[in-house]
Design an enzyme around this catalytic site. Structure first.
Site, short mmCIF file in Angstrom:
data_model
loop_
_atom_site.label_atom_id
_atom_site.label_comp_id
_atom_site.label_asym_id
_atom_site.label_seq_id
_atom_site.Cartn_x
_atom_site.Cartn_y
_atom_site.Cartn_z
N CYS A 131 -2.51 8.92 6.46
CA CYS A 131 -2.80 8.51 5.08
C CYS A 131 -3.75 7.31 5.06
CB CYS A 131 -1.50 8.17 4.36
SG CYS A 131 -0.40 9.58 4.14
N SER B 85 0.82 -1.22 0.00
CA SER B 85 0.00 0.00 0.00
C SER B 85 0.85 1.26 0.00
CB SER B 85 -0.94 0.01 1.21
OG SER B 85 -0.19 0.03 2.42
N LEU C 273 3.34 1.74 -2.17
CA LEU C 273 4.00 1.91 -3.46
C LEU C 273 3.41 3.03 -4.32
CD1 LEU C 273 4.68 -1.82 -4.38
CD2 LEU C 273 6.16 -0.21 -3.17
#
Length: 325
Positions: free
Chosen positions: A178, A62, A64
């Site tokens: 995030c 997740s 990348l």
């Protein structure tokens, strides 16, 4: 053969002397995630001579979409080591040190002392305040950035400028991430690149100086803003310092604000368990006397809230611990 740095040394603002300053520079980058990915790649490409990466985390798939320094083959690897390998493959002339550890109040002073410029790319309020305090004391510039959703900011603090605390004296009541609020990879890349630009501006001594400047970006409208905080005043009241777990002593009254469901065992055996809402509702007035109160949570946000509540209830000499993930 064309020199690797010819396209930047041809700039009158860089030249051979500027490239020499970059080659001699030592930059500490805390965090090798989304912001750090851009910072590291551009500082390495520019020929900054010595880069120290501090990150304890491992690469996840997740990551990348916003951390292009990594590949699928890096999933599960320690970020600091994987980033070092990628950077050296791009520019073997640069010295890269990978420290696979968390930045804490225990190691911050040592790491900051050796750096010329410090980059805060950790996406952690606790780390930002720790780095700001250390950089302010050591008179080292700190380039800090944050991105959440479709907005972000980057600023050049400390050194010859006011500290992060002078601009942001209070933490938010809740910390987004995030994982919970979402973020576009391009937004993180832009802010990380701006951090790298500020570092290069400092190292190259570009004029006017970036110290004391904050840049904001609204990625929804593609509008840039910002302001100078060069005249900002440092907090007049006693600051709330972050400390390391091993800096707790037997006389401290330690309160772990995490629930038992969140953390069944506290790293500090003598810690009381009281949740932040209870402290804000007056539980602090029932606490036994102690020379110092130490408030603990995962990110530092709840500890900050509880500390402010205790101050309103008449307590002083309060320290904070952020245990991290």
């Amino acid at each position: 053969m064309v020199d690797r740095y010819s396209r930047q040394t041809i700039l009158p603002e860089v030249g051979a002397a500027g490239q020499g300053r970059l080659r001699a520079a030592h930059v500490l980058v805390v965090g090798a995630g989304g912001l750090g990915s851009a910072v590291l790649q551009y500082l390495c490409a520019a020929g900054v001579g010595h880069i120290v990466i501090v990150d304890h985390d491992k690469v996840e798939e997740s990551n990348l979409h916003r951390q292009p320094i990594y590949r699928m083959s890096d999933v599960g690897a320690l970020k600091a080591k994987a980033a070092r390998e990628a950077l050296l493959a791009s520019n073997p002339e640069v010295r890269i040190d990978a420290l696979c550890e968390r930045l804490t109040p225990a190691n911050a002073a040592r790491l900051v002392a050796n750096a010329e410029v410090v980059v805060d790319a950790a996406d952690s309020f606790a780390v930002t305040y720790v780095l700001s305090d250390e950089c302010q004391q050591a008179r080292k510039p700190l380039i800090s950035a944050s991105v959440l959703g479709l907005s972000g900011y980057v600023g050049a603090f400390c050194g010859s400028a006011p500290s992060y605390r002078a601009v942001f004296p209070e933490m938010p009541r809740q910390a987004g991430s995030c994982a919970t609020a979402g973020v576009l990879g391009t937004a993180v890349g832009v802010m990380g690149t701006l951090q790298a630009q500020m570092v290069l501006s400092l190292l190259l001594q570009l004029q006017p100086p970036v110290s004391g400047q904050l840049v904001t970006v609204d990625f929804r409208t593609l509008r840039f803003g910002g302001f100078s905080f060069a005249d900002a005043s440092e907090p007049g009241e006693a600051v709330l310092p972050f400390i390391a777990t091993d800096q707790v002593n037997s006389a401290d009254l330690v309160i772990d604000l995490r629930s038992l469901a969140e953390a069944p065992v506290s790293p500090i055996a003598a810690a009381l368990r009281i949740e932040v809402d209870a402290v804000e509702n007056g539980a602090g007035t029932q606490l036994p006397p102690a020379p110092r109160v130490v408030l603990c949570c995962r990110t530092g946000v709840r500890a900050w809230r509880a500390a402010r509540a205790l101050q309103r209830q008449g307590r002083s000499n309060i320290a904070l611990i952020a245990f991290g993930e």
